[in-house]
Motif scaffolding. Sequence first.
Motif, PDB file in Angstrom:
ATOM      1  N   PHE A  15     -12.754   2.166 -30.146  1.00 50.96           N
ATOM      2  CA  PHE A  15     -11.839   1.032 -30.213  1.00 50.96           C
ATOM      3  C   PHE A  15     -10.378   1.486 -30.275  1.00 50.96           C
ATOM      4  O   PHE A  15     -10.073   2.651 -30.324  1.00 50.96           O
ATOM      5  CB  PHE A  15     -12.176   0.124 -31.395  1.00 50.96           C
ATOM      6  CG  PHE A  15     -12.319   0.872 -32.678  1.00 50.96           C
ATOM      7  CD1 PHE A  15     -11.204   1.185 -33.423  1.00 50.96           C
ATOM      8  CD2 PHE A  15     -13.570   1.263 -33.124  1.00 50.96           C
ATOM      9  CE1 PHE A  15     -11.328   1.878 -34.611  1.00 50.96           C
ATOM     10  CE2 PHE A  15     -13.694   1.955 -34.311  1.00 50.96           C
ATOM     11  CZ  PHE A  15     -12.579   2.267 -35.053  1.00 50.96           C
ATOM     12  N   ASP A 260     -19.684  -0.202 -31.438  1.00 49.70           N
ATOM     13  CA  ASP A 260     -19.061  -0.301 -30.122  1.00 49.70           C
ATOM     14  C   ASP A 260     -19.816   0.480 -29.050  1.00 49.70           C
ATOM     15  O   ASP A 260     -19.381   0.537 -27.904  1.00 49.70           O
ATOM     16  CB  ASP A 260     -17.623   0.221 -30.194  1.00 49.70           C
ATOM     17  CG  ASP A 260     -16.770  -0.610 -31.124  1.00 49.70           C
ATOM     18  OD1 ASP A 260     -16.378  -1.726 -30.720  1.00 49.70           O
ATOM     19  OD2 ASP A 260     -16.518  -0.159 -32.243  1.00 49.70           O
ATOM     20  N   ASP A 311     -21.181   4.504 -23.951  1.00 50.32           N
ATOM     21  CA  ASP A 311     -20.165   3.468 -24.152  1.00 50.32           C
ATOM     22  C   ASP A 311     -20.298   2.402 -23.066  1.00 50.32           C
ATOM     23  O   ASP A 311     -21.179   2.467 -22.204  1.00 50.32           O
ATOM     24  CB  ASP A 311     -18.761   4.067 -24.220  1.00 50.32           C
ATOM     25  CG  ASP A 311     -18.274   4.602 -22.878  1.00 50.32           C
ATOM     26  OD1 ASP A 311     -18.842   4.253 -21.834  1.00 50.32           O
ATOM     27  OD2 ASP A 311     -17.309   5.379 -22.863  1.00 50.32           O
TER      28      ASP A 311
END
Length: 348
Positions: A15, A260, A311
Amino acid sequence: MNKILILLLFPILVFSQNIKGKVTNSNNEPIEGASVYLDGTTIGTLSDSNGLFEISASNKYNTLLIVRFLGYEDIIVSNPYEKDFYTFILVPKTNEIETVLVVKDGFTRKQKMQLFKEQFLGVTKYGKACKILNEDAIDFNYDLDTFLFTATSSEPIKVENPELGYIIEFDLHNFYVKFNFKTIKPGFAIESMYLGTAKYTDISTEDKIIKNRKDVYLGSSMHLFKSVIDNSWSPKGFILYEGKFSVNPNHYFKVAKANDLYEVTVTETNKNAGLNLGGISRKGFYADFNLLYTKKRQSRVVFKTETFFIDNFGNTTHRDQIIFGGDIGQQKVGNTLPLNFELEITEK
């Protein structure tokens, strides 16, 4: 003959946060023009006349922060977001005179450079289009006892990739090509590896370049892992095989959201003990798959790790334990895209 490519580059994204700091020498004098960048990306800057720098990124990347200035030792920070403000004190490099031992191995520098380019840049149209701008900085060695070809560089290897619109400065930490007998022909290589950090500079945003970047992305490892987390397997994309038989990827890849990132658990395959296929050790966890992209391009992927993370853009952890062969295995530095590639395309 099966070949192994081990590629250790490009960690993962999490992030947003900026990185600030100051670069000085041991006398606390500011250093202007030091390069400060995130490994494997186009994200970086230079320190100003006061030694200050700030890196602005719309995402926070779990990658290395590199600080580099000519004549000084590099600084590498494993967690760039650990502090609000950094003070980096650069230490001058010691002037060591390297002793070069010349051993007659029967191969010319031209032959060695050709092997290096094929194994480092690749033999795709993008790899062949690349030009190394500082070839003289690269040294080679061929061990006649182990048939191991190695390369080192006294400075980051500067690669111009005109087809993808990048200048890549690759700091080579390790490079080797392994053979079973005395030869330098790439077709007889049984294993190759390159390891290092890279800085990408974007030198073109022409429509042709953007098209080429998308072409490189499609069918790449990034695209494959994006298919894993999106569960977007299809005959028009990737098809997964165990041996000669197509299989349901959901039986082999369990994907769970982890903050995330996506945590992927792989089911082990081919549990016959003691086998060694294509030079890949069977010790520990082992999952071996074949891949077909658009019913044309064939690859092989071996997982030596049961769990890894991806990711949102298809970048993975545990890259040293995910080994590619075939089409994806041929996609070397000449076919690489920076870690923030998809983010750049989205923002354009």
